[in-house]
Design an enzyme around this catalytic site. Sequence first.
Site, PDB file in Angstrom:
ATOM      1  N   ASN A 410      30.426  32.778  49.069  1.00  0.00           N
ATOM      2  CA  ASN A 410      32.072  33.239  48.199  1.00  0.00           C
ATOM      3  C   ASN A 410      32.345  31.869  47.710  1.00  0.00           C
ATOM      4  O   ASN A 410      32.746  31.364  48.845  1.00  0.00           O
ATOM      5  CB  ASN A 410      32.880  34.267  49.224  1.00  0.00           C
ATOM      6  CG  ASN A 410      34.009  34.761  48.004  1.00  0.00           C
ATOM      7  OD1 ASN A 410      33.778  35.404  47.306  1.00  0.00           O
ATOM      8  ND2 ASN A 410      35.283  34.151  48.381  1.00  0.00           N
ATOM      9  N   GLU A 411      32.872  32.193  46.610  1.00  0.00           N
ATOM     10  CA  GLU A 411      33.695  31.354  45.477  1.00  0.00           C
ATOM     11  C   GLU A 411      33.399  29.884  46.218  1.00  0.00           C
ATOM     12  O   GLU A 411      34.330  29.145  46.645  1.00  0.00           O
ATOM     13  CB  GLU A 411      35.429  31.541  45.517  1.00  0.00           C
ATOM     14  CG  GLU A 411      35.694  32.645  45.145  1.00  0.00           C
ATOM     15  CD  GLU A 411      37.151  33.450  45.083  1.00  0.00           C
ATOM     16  OE1 GLU A 411      37.845  32.393  46.341  1.00  0.00           O
ATOM     17  OE2 GLU A 411      37.163  34.391  45.216  1.00  0.00           O
ATOM     18  N   ASN A 461      35.242  36.790  40.898  1.00  0.00           N
ATOM     19  CA  ASN A 461      35.780  36.833  41.523  1.00  0.00           C
ATOM     20  C   ASN A 461      36.678  37.029  40.364  1.00  0.00           C
ATOM     21  O   ASN A 461      37.055  35.824  40.161  1.00  0.00           O
ATOM     22  CB  ASN A 461      36.322  36.689  42.473  1.00  0.00           C
ATOM     23  CG  ASN A 461      35.358  37.179  43.882  1.00  0.00           C
ATOM     24  OD1 ASN A 461      35.011  37.859  43.759  1.00  0.00           O
ATOM     25  ND2 ASN A 461      36.029  36.347  44.559  1.00  0.00           N
ATOM     26  N   TYR A 467      46.412  35.875  39.030  1.00  0.00           N
ATOM     27  CA  TYR A 467      46.900  34.237  39.145  1.00  0.00           C
ATOM     28  C   TYR A 467      46.675  33.924  37.680  1.00  0.00           C
ATOM     29  O   TYR A 467      47.407  32.863  37.498  1.00  0.00           O
ATOM     30  CB  TYR A 467      45.707  34.094  40.232  1.00  0.00           C
ATOM     31  CG  TYR A 467      45.432  34.402  41.266  1.00  0.00           C
ATOM     32  CD1 TYR A 467      46.543  33.323  42.239  1.00  0.00           C
ATOM     33  CD2 TYR A 467      44.947  35.003  41.742  1.00  0.00           C
ATOM     34  CE1 TYR A 467      46.420  33.974  43.630  1.00  0.00           C
ATOM     35  CE2 TYR A 467      44.744  35.307  42.909  1.00  0.00           C
ATOM     36  CZ  TYR A 467      44.983  34.814  43.792  1.00  0.00           C
ATOM     37  OH  TYR A 467      45.541  34.725  45.557  1.00  0.00           O
ATOM     38  N   GLU A 504      35.820  41.092  42.924  1.00  0.00           N
ATOM     39  CA  GLU A 504      37.201  40.887  42.767  1.00  0.00           C
ATOM     40  C   GLU A 504      38.249  40.697  42.334  1.00  0.00           C
ATOM     41  O   GLU A 504      37.909  40.134  41.015  1.00  0.00           O
ATOM     42  CB  GLU A 504      37.427  39.759  43.905  1.00  0.00           C
ATOM     43  CG  GLU A 504      37.203  39.702  45.563  1.00  0.00           C
ATOM     44  CD  GLU A 504      37.828  38.117  46.525  1.00  0.00           C
ATOM     45  OE1 GLU A 504      38.163  37.467  45.738  1.00  0.00           O
ATOM     46  OE2 GLU A 504      36.853  38.182  47.135  1.00  0.00           O
ATOM     47  N   LYS A 568      47.398  42.359  48.647  1.00  0.00           N
ATOM     48  CA  LYS A 568      46.494  43.039  47.401  1.00  0.00           C
ATOM     49  C   LYS A 568      45.692  44.644  48.026  1.00  0.00           C
ATOM     50  O   LYS A 568      44.830  44.997  47.247  1.00  0.00           O
ATOM     51  CB  LYS A 568      45.139  42.246  47.260  1.00  0.00           C
ATOM     52  CG  LYS A 568      46.119  40.867  46.583  1.00  0.00           C
ATOM     53  CD  LYS A 568      44.719  40.105  45.366  1.00  0.00           C
ATOM     54  CE  LYS A 568      45.933  39.075  45.152  1.00  0.00           C
ATOM     55  NZ  LYS A 568      46.234  37.885  45.796  1.00  0.00           N
TER      56      LYS A 568
END
Length: 597
Positions: A410-411, A461, A467, A504, A568
Site C-alpha cells: 500500500n502506498e 487511494n 487532503y 481508499e 475516518k
Amino acid sequence: MLYPQLTPTRCVVSLNGMWELAREHEPGNHHKGFKAEKHVAVPASYNDLYAEEGFRMWKDGMWYQRTFAVPKTLQGERLVLRFGAVAYRARVFVNGREVGGHEGGHLPFECEVTDVVDCTGLNVLCVRCENRLSATTVPMGELRNAGENGQFAGQYPDVPFDFFPYAGIQRDVCLYTTPRAAWLESVRVTTAVSADGVATVTVAGRVGGVGENLSVIVGCMSRQTPKVIAGGHESISDNFTVDIRIPDAELWDVFRPNLYDADITLLSGEDVVDTYKQRFGIRTIRVTGNRLLLNGRPVYLQGFGRHEDFPIIGRGLCHAANVRDHELLKWVNANSYRTTHYPYSEELVRLADEQGILLIAEAPAVSVNFDHLQDENVRRELYDRHSTALTELIDRDFNAPSVIAWSVANEATTNRPAARDYFATLAGHVRRLDATRPVTMVTCKVEDDLVMDAFDMVGVNFYPGWYHEPGLGLGEPFASAKASMRHALETLHQKFNKPILVAEFGADCLAGLHSLPAEQWSEEYQADLIMTLIDVIRECDFVIGEHVWNFADFRTAQNFPRAGGNRKGAFTRDRQPKMVAHFLRRRWAVPRYPVTE
Ligand code: E9O
C-alpha cells in the site's frame, strides 16, 4: 502449515490466558525465567493495558512467560508450539533452550518441542518479542522522522504509516500434537469448474516424518448436505496429489458461501496414522477487460479498508469484536474489505469464508519508501522480507475462498524507477505461488506511478475533499473534489488500461460534531463527501469497486492531524454508526450491476 485442529489423531491445548511480562532493560537471563513486572493477557497487544508510557511505547525486548505441563495422555506424541502472530520479532525458549522464532508480526509460526519438554513436571515457556522496525523490515519504521516522510514527519512513535505499531503476542498460542512417526504437514486445495458445472478438486499435500507403506484417502463432504460426495486414494512417499470430481458443484459466492471439507486420512498399511479436515470453497475469480468476475459474473466491491484495532486489546485477536465487525459489514450492505495493511487473523479469514465476505489480503508492506532503498543491498534485504511475508501469507490463506486477490503493498513511492523492477519481480513471485487469483497493489501516485502495469487491477487511494480541495466550495457542492476524482480515475485508466478499485477515499469525522453548511470533521461533511464521490466513481464504468477509508476509527501514532487517532471511520472505534453509515447502507442495498440470476 496447518491450522491446529482437534481430530481423532491430534490434540490442541490452548496456552492463552494470563501470562507474566517484563521489559528487558538490559540483556540477561530472561530466557530461563524472570521476575515479572506485570500480568499480561494473551492474546492482546501489551501497549494499551497499563497506565505507564514506559509500557505503551516500549519496543525493545518484551518478555512473556508462563508454565505448562504435558498431560500424560499426550506423552509419546509429537509436540508443537504454535503462535498465531507475535509482533514484530519473536524468540521462543522452553526450559531455557531456544526452540524457534519468527520475524514479521502478522503470520503464524511454530516450533517443535517434542524433545525439549519435560513430561514429568512443569515447563517454563519464555517468549521475547521485539518491535524495532527499520528501512528493511515490512513495514518499514524508525526512519528518523525524515522530511520525506511527509505527513508522518514528527509523529510519535516514529513510524511512516498511519496506525499504531501495536506489539506483543497478539494471536492465539497453543500446544498441539500430531502422531510422531508420520503426519500431515500441509494441504492445498485447487479447484476448477467446467462449463457443465463439474468441479475438479485437486487436494495436494506434504507428509512429515517417515512411514512405511503410506497412502492417503481423501473424501469430500459438502457442508450443505453433509455426506461424502466423492473421494480418492493414492499411495505416496512424502507428497500427495489426489484429484476428485464433484458433479453439480455448489459454488461459493457472496449470497451462498457454500463450503466443502476435504477429509484426509493418512494410512500406513491398513492403520490410520493421521487425519485432518481441510475446508475449501469452489469458485473462480478473475479479471477480464474492465470487470472483476466471480464465478464468471461481474462483481462490484463495496466496502472498506479496515484495521485490527480495538480499545484495550489493541490488535489482539478478539472473537466478539470480529463477530461484531462482520455483523456491521452485513448491516451496511458491504460485500468486501481489504485487510489493510497486514494479514488479519486466520480466525477472521475463516469467518469471512463462512459468511461470504470478499477479502483482498494485503502484505504488511505499507509506505515502502524507495528514498531509503537507494543501496541495492538494502533493497534486496527488504525484498527478501517482503517476498517471505507474501510466501507465508499465500501458504496460510491459499485454501480460503473469501480471499479473492493479493495486494502486495500500500502506498509505496511508486514514482521511483527502482520501484518498478522491485514490484514487477514481486508480482511475478506471487503469480508463481498462486495462479488462481488476481494480484494487485494500491498506489497513491496518480500522475507518475511507474509500477501498476505489473498488476491485474489498479488500486488507488485518493482523497479529494480532504487532503486537497477542502470545503464545499461556492457553487455546486464539492465541484472541485468531484472533478479531481474523475480526472484521477480517467488518468489511471488511460495509462494502464486495467480495471480500478478505489481502495481508499473519505474524510475524518468526529462523531457527534454537526455543522450546516457542512465543514470538515463534521458528520455532514463526511457523509456528503463520500456519497458525492460515490456518484462520480460510478460514472466510470472501468471502476470495479469502492472501498471507503475506513470501516472504523482507529488508533495511530500521535501527531497534530490526528485527534485520538484516525477518525475516518464510518463507525466509531467502539463500533457504533456515524451518519455516513446509514447513507452507505441505503446506497449499497442496490446492486451495482444488474443481478442476472
Ligand atoms: C493510508 C492509510 O493508512 N492512506 C492514507 C490514510 C489516511 O487517512 C491512512 O490512514 O491518511 C491516506 C493517504 C493520503 C495521501 C495523500 C497525503 C497528502 C498529505 C498532504
